[in-house]
Scaffold this motif. Structure first.
Motif, PDB file in Angstrom:
ATOM      1  N   PRO A 178       0.816  -1.227   0.000  1.00 28.34           N
ATOM      2  CA  PRO A 178       0.000   0.000   0.000  1.00 28.34           C
ATOM      3  C   PRO A 178       0.848   1.275   0.000  1.00 28.34           C
ATOM      4  O   PRO A 178       0.509   2.245  -0.677  1.00 28.34           O
ATOM      5  N   ALA A 179       1.946   1.277   0.750  1.00 36.10           N
ATOM      6  CA  ALA A 179       2.813   2.462   0.792  1.00 36.10           C
ATOM      7  C   ALA A 179       3.429   2.717  -0.574  1.00 36.10           C
ATOM      8  O   ALA A 179       3.500   3.870  -1.029  1.00 36.10           O
ATOM      9  N   ALA A 180       3.873   1.669  -1.243  1.00 39.08           N
ATOM     10  CA  ALA A 180       4.477   1.824  -2.573  1.00 39.08           C
ATOM     11  C   ALA A 180       3.434   2.286  -3.589  1.00 39.08           C
ATOM     12  O   ALA A 180       3.740   3.100  -4.470  1.00 39.08           O
ATOM     13  N   LEU A 181       2.209   1.798  -3.477  1.00 37.55           N
ATOM     14  CA  LEU A 181       1.155   2.208  -4.396  1.00 37.55           C
ATOM     15  C   LEU A 181       0.817   3.688  -4.203  1.00 37.55           C
ATOM     16  O   LEU A 181       0.668   4.433  -5.188  1.00 37.55           O
ATOM     17  N   LEU A 182       0.735   4.141  -2.954  1.00 44.38           N
ATOM     18  CA  LEU A 182       0.483   5.552  -2.687  1.00 44.38           C
ATOM     19  C   LEU A 182       1.639   6.421  -3.190  1.00 44.38           C
ATOM     20  O   LEU A 182       1.421   7.476  -3.798  1.00 44.38           O
ATOM     21  N   ALA A 183       2.859   5.969  -2.959  1.00 45.88           N
ATOM     22  CA  ALA A 183       4.034   6.713  -3.432  1.00 45.88           C
ATOM     23  C   ALA A 183       4.052   6.782  -4.960  1.00 45.88           C
ATOM     24  O   ALA A 183       4.355   7.832  -5.540  1.00 45.88           O
ATOM     25  N   SER A 184       3.726   5.687  -5.613  1.00 44.36           N
ATOM     26  CA  SER A 184       3.689   5.666  -7.076  1.00 44.36           C
ATOM     27  C   SER A 184       2.645   6.648  -7.605  1.00 44.36           C
ATOM     28  O   SER A 184       2.908   7.409  -8.535  1.00 44.36           O
ATOM     29  N   LEU A 190      12.984  12.243 -12.396  1.00 38.84           N
ATOM     30  CA  LEU A 190      12.935  11.666 -11.053  1.00 38.84           C
ATOM     31  C   LEU A 190      11.518  11.230 -10.694  1.00 38.84           C
ATOM     32  O   LEU A 190      11.322  10.143 -10.130  1.00 38.84           O
ATOM     33  N   SER A 191      10.529  12.040 -11.040  1.00 37.38           N
ATOM     34  CA  SER A 191       9.136  11.665 -10.776  1.00 37.38           C
ATOM     35  C   SER A 191       8.756  10.398 -11.531  1.00 37.38           C
ATOM     36  O   SER A 191       8.120   9.501 -10.973  1.00 37.38           O
ATOM     37  N   ALA A 192       9.156  10.323 -12.798  1.00 33.81           N
ATOM     38  CA  ALA A 192       8.837   9.142 -13.603  1.00 33.81           C
ATOM     39  C   ALA A 192       9.537   7.901 -13.057  1.00 33.81           C
ATOM     40  O   ALA A 192       8.935   6.826 -12.945  1.00 33.81           O
ATOM     41  N   LEU A 193      10.815   8.038 -12.712  1.00 33.12           N
ATOM     42  CA  LEU A 193      11.555   6.885 -12.181  1.00 33.12           C
ATOM     43  C   LEU A 193      10.974   6.405 -10.853  1.00 33.12           C
ATOM     44  O   LEU A 193      10.809   5.201 -10.638  1.00 33.12           O
ATOM     45  N   PHE A 194      10.671   7.329  -9.954  1.00 34.81           N
ATOM     46  CA  PHE A 194      10.071   6.937  -8.680  1.00 34.81           C
ATOM     47  C   PHE A 194       8.699   6.302  -8.896  1.00 34.81           C
ATOM     48  O   PHE A 194       8.358   5.304  -8.261  1.00 34.81           O
ATOM     49  N   SER A 210       1.465   9.294  -6.095  1.00 36.94           N
ATOM     50  CA  SER A 210       1.861  10.680  -5.835  1.00 36.94           C
ATOM     51  C   SER A 210       2.905  11.146  -6.858  1.00 36.94           C
ATOM     52  O   SER A 210       2.901  12.305  -7.274  1.00 36.94           O
ATOM     53  N   MET A 211       3.768  10.255  -7.280  1.00 40.93           N
ATOM     54  CA  MET A 211       4.764  10.623  -8.287  1.00 40.93           C
ATOM     55  C   MET A 211       4.138  10.745  -9.676  1.00 40.93           C
ATOM     56  O   MET A 211       4.567  11.578 -10.485  1.00 40.93           O
ATOM     57  N   ALA A 212       3.111   9.943  -9.961  1.00 37.92           N
ATOM     58  CA  ALA A 212       2.381  10.101 -11.227  1.00 37.92           C
ATOM     59  C   ALA A 212       1.686  11.462 -11.239  1.00 37.92           C
ATOM     60  O   ALA A 212       1.731  12.187 -12.244  1.00 37.92           O
TER      61      ALA A 212
END
Length: 149
Positions: free
Chosen positions: A73-79, A104-108, A81-83
Protein backbone atom coordinates in the motif's frame (compact mmCIF):
# COMPACT_ATOMS: atom_id res chain seq x y z
CA UNK A 1 25.11 -21.29 -8.24
CA UNK A 2 21.34 -21.18 -7.95
CA UNK A 3 20.41 -17.77 -9.36
CA UNK A 4 16.73 -18.11 -8.39
CA UNK A 5 17.72 -17.67 -4.72
CA UNK A 6 18.92 -14.13 -5.49
CA UNK A 7 15.48 -12.79 -6.43
CA UNK A 8 14.24 -12.08 -2.90
CA UNK A 9 17.40 -10.41 -1.59
CA UNK A 10 17.87 -8.42 -4.81
CA UNK A 11 14.29 -7.13 -4.66
CA UNK A 12 14.84 -6.26 -0.99
CA UNK A 13 17.98 -4.27 -1.78
CA UNK A 14 16.15 -2.45 -4.58
CA UNK A 15 13.26 -1.64 -2.21
CA UNK A 16 15.65 -0.43 0.50
CA UNK A 17 17.54 1.92 -1.85
CA UNK A 18 14.38 3.36 -3.41
CA UNK A 19 12.77 3.77 0.03
CA UNK A 20 15.88 5.49 1.42
CA UNK A 21 16.11 7.94 -1.49
CA UNK A 22 12.41 8.78 -1.22
CA UNK A 23 12.68 9.24 2.55
CA UNK A 24 15.59 11.64 2.08
CA UNK A 25 13.48 13.72 -0.33
CA UNK A 26 10.73 13.86 2.28
CA UNK A 27 13.18 14.87 5.02
CA UNK A 28 14.60 17.67 2.89
CA UNK A 29 11.18 19.12 2.11
CA UNK A 30 9.46 18.61 5.47
CA UNK A 31 12.34 19.61 7.76
CA UNK A 32 14.65 21.52 5.41
CA UNK A 33 17.46 19.00 5.87
CA UNK A 34 20.14 18.24 3.25
CA UNK A 35 19.77 21.62 1.58
CA UNK A 36 15.99 21.83 1.88
CA UNK A 37 13.41 21.70 -0.84
CA UNK A 38 15.07 21.67 -4.28
CA UNK A 39 13.03 24.71 -5.37
CA UNK A 40 13.44 27.03 -2.36
CA UNK A 41 16.26 25.49 -0.32
CA UNK A 42 14.03 25.62 2.76
CA UNK A 43 11.35 23.46 4.36
CA UNK A 44 7.96 23.58 2.65
CA UNK A 45 5.44 25.50 4.81
CA UNK A 46 3.26 23.15 6.85
CA UNK A 47 -0.01 22.33 5.11
CA UNK A 48 0.91 24.00 1.79
CA UNK A 49 -0.88 22.26 -1.08
CA UNK A 50 0.44 20.17 -2.78
CA UNK A 51 4.10 20.49 -1.78
CA UNK A 52 3.91 19.78 1.94
CA UNK A 53 1.50 16.88 1.47
CA UNK A 54 3.72 15.39 -1.24
CA UNK A 55 6.71 15.73 1.09
CA UNK A 56 4.78 14.02 3.89
CA UNK A 57 3.93 11.15 1.54
CA UNK A 58 7.59 10.95 0.56
CA UNK A 59 8.68 10.83 4.19
CA UNK A 60 6.12 8.34 5.50
CA UNK A 61 5.82 6.06 2.47
CA UNK A 62 9.57 6.13 1.90
CA UNK A 63 10.20 5.05 5.50
CA UNK A 64 7.57 2.29 5.28
CA UNK A 65 8.98 0.99 2.00
CA UNK A 66 12.52 1.21 3.40
CA UNK A 67 11.52 -0.91 6.41
CA UNK A 68 9.36 -3.24 4.34
CA UNK A 69 6.27 -2.56 6.47
CA UNK A 70 2.90 -2.17 4.74
CA UNK A 71 5.06 -2.19 1.64
CA UNK A 72 2.50 -2.70 -1.10
CA UNK A 73 0.00 0.00 0.00
CA UNK A 74 2.81 2.46 0.79
CA UNK A 75 4.48 1.82 -2.57
CA UNK A 76 1.16 2.21 -4.40
CA UNK A 77 0.48 5.55 -2.69
CA UNK A 78 4.03 6.71 -3.43
CA UNK A 79 3.69 5.67 -7.08
CA UNK A 80 0.42 7.56 -7.41
CA UNK A 81 1.86 10.68 -5.84
CA UNK A 82 4.76 10.62 -8.29
CA UNK A 83 2.38 10.10 -11.23
CA UNK A 84 0.44 13.15 -10.00
CA UNK A 85 3.69 15.11 -9.69
CA UNK A 86 4.71 14.17 -13.21
CA UNK A 87 1.43 15.00 -14.91
CA UNK A 88 0.54 18.13 -12.91
CA UNK A 89 3.95 19.70 -12.31
CA UNK A 90 6.23 18.49 -15.10
CA UNK A 91 4.16 17.39 -18.09
CA UNK A 92 2.72 20.87 -18.84
CA UNK A 93 6.32 21.98 -19.60
CA UNK A 94 6.75 19.30 -22.28
CA UNK A 95 5.85 15.69 -23.00
CA UNK A 96 9.23 14.01 -22.51
CA UNK A 97 10.83 13.78 -19.05
CA UNK A 98 14.19 14.96 -20.39
CA UNK A 99 12.56 18.17 -21.61
CA UNK A 100 10.31 18.89 -18.61
CA UNK A 101 12.57 17.90 -15.69
CA UNK A 102 10.34 15.03 -14.63
CA UNK A 103 12.87 12.16 -14.83
CA UNK A 104 12.94 11.67 -11.05
CA UNK A 105 9.14 11.67 -10.78
CA UNK A 106 8.84 9.14 -13.60
CA UNK A 107 11.55 6.89 -12.18
CA UNK A 108 10.07 6.94 -8.68
CA UNK A 109 6.57 6.32 -10.08
CA UNK A 110 7.60 3.22 -12.00
CA UNK A 111 9.95 2.00 -9.25
CA UNK A 112 7.23 2.11 -6.62
CA UNK A 113 4.74 0.48 -8.98
CA UNK A 114 7.22 -2.37 -9.46
CA UNK A 115 7.60 -2.75 -5.68
CA UNK A 116 3.81 -2.67 -5.21
CA UNK A 117 3.39 -5.46 -7.77
CA UNK A 118 6.35 -7.68 -6.82
CA UNK A 119 6.21 -7.17 -3.06
CA UNK A 120 8.88 -6.35 -0.50
CA UNK A 121 11.33 -9.19 -1.08
CA UNK A 122 12.67 -11.58 1.52
CA UNK A 123 14.34 -9.01 3.80
CA UNK A 124 11.27 -7.07 4.96
CA UNK A 125 9.21 -6.69 8.10
CA UNK A 126 6.13 -7.72 6.10
CA UNK A 127 7.83 -11.00 5.19
CA UNK A 128 9.01 -11.58 8.76
CA UNK A 129 5.55 -10.94 10.20
CA UNK A 130 3.89 -13.19 7.61
CA UNK A 131 6.40 -15.95 8.33
CA UNK A 132 5.88 -15.67 12.11
CA UNK A 133 2.09 -15.75 11.86
CA UNK A 134 2.29 -18.85 9.63
CA UNK A 135 4.59 -20.60 12.13
CA UNK A 136 2.55 -19.68 15.21
CA UNK A 137 0.82 -22.74 16.63
CA UNK A 138 -2.92 -22.55 16.52
CA UNK A 139 -4.83 -23.01 19.75
CA UNK A 140 -5.97 -26.60 20.25
CA UNK A 141 -9.67 -27.15 19.88
CA UNK A 142 -11.09 -28.52 23.09
CA UNK A 143 -13.36 -31.51 22.86
CA UNK A 144 -16.89 -30.80 24.02
CA UNK A 145 -17.43 -31.97 27.55
CA UNK A 146 -20.15 -34.44 28.15
CA UNK A 147 -22.79 -33.33 30.59
CA UNK A 148 -24.59 -36.10 32.45
CA UNK A 149 -28.29 -36.08 31.82
Amino acid sequence: MNVSRLGGPTLSLYRIVIGLLFTLHGLSSVFGLFGGNPVTGKAVPVGAWPGWWAALIQLVCGALVLAGLFTRPAALLASGSMAYAYFVVHQPDGLLPLRNGGELSALFCWSFLLIAVLGPGSWALDTLLTRRSAEAPSAPVAAPSSVPA
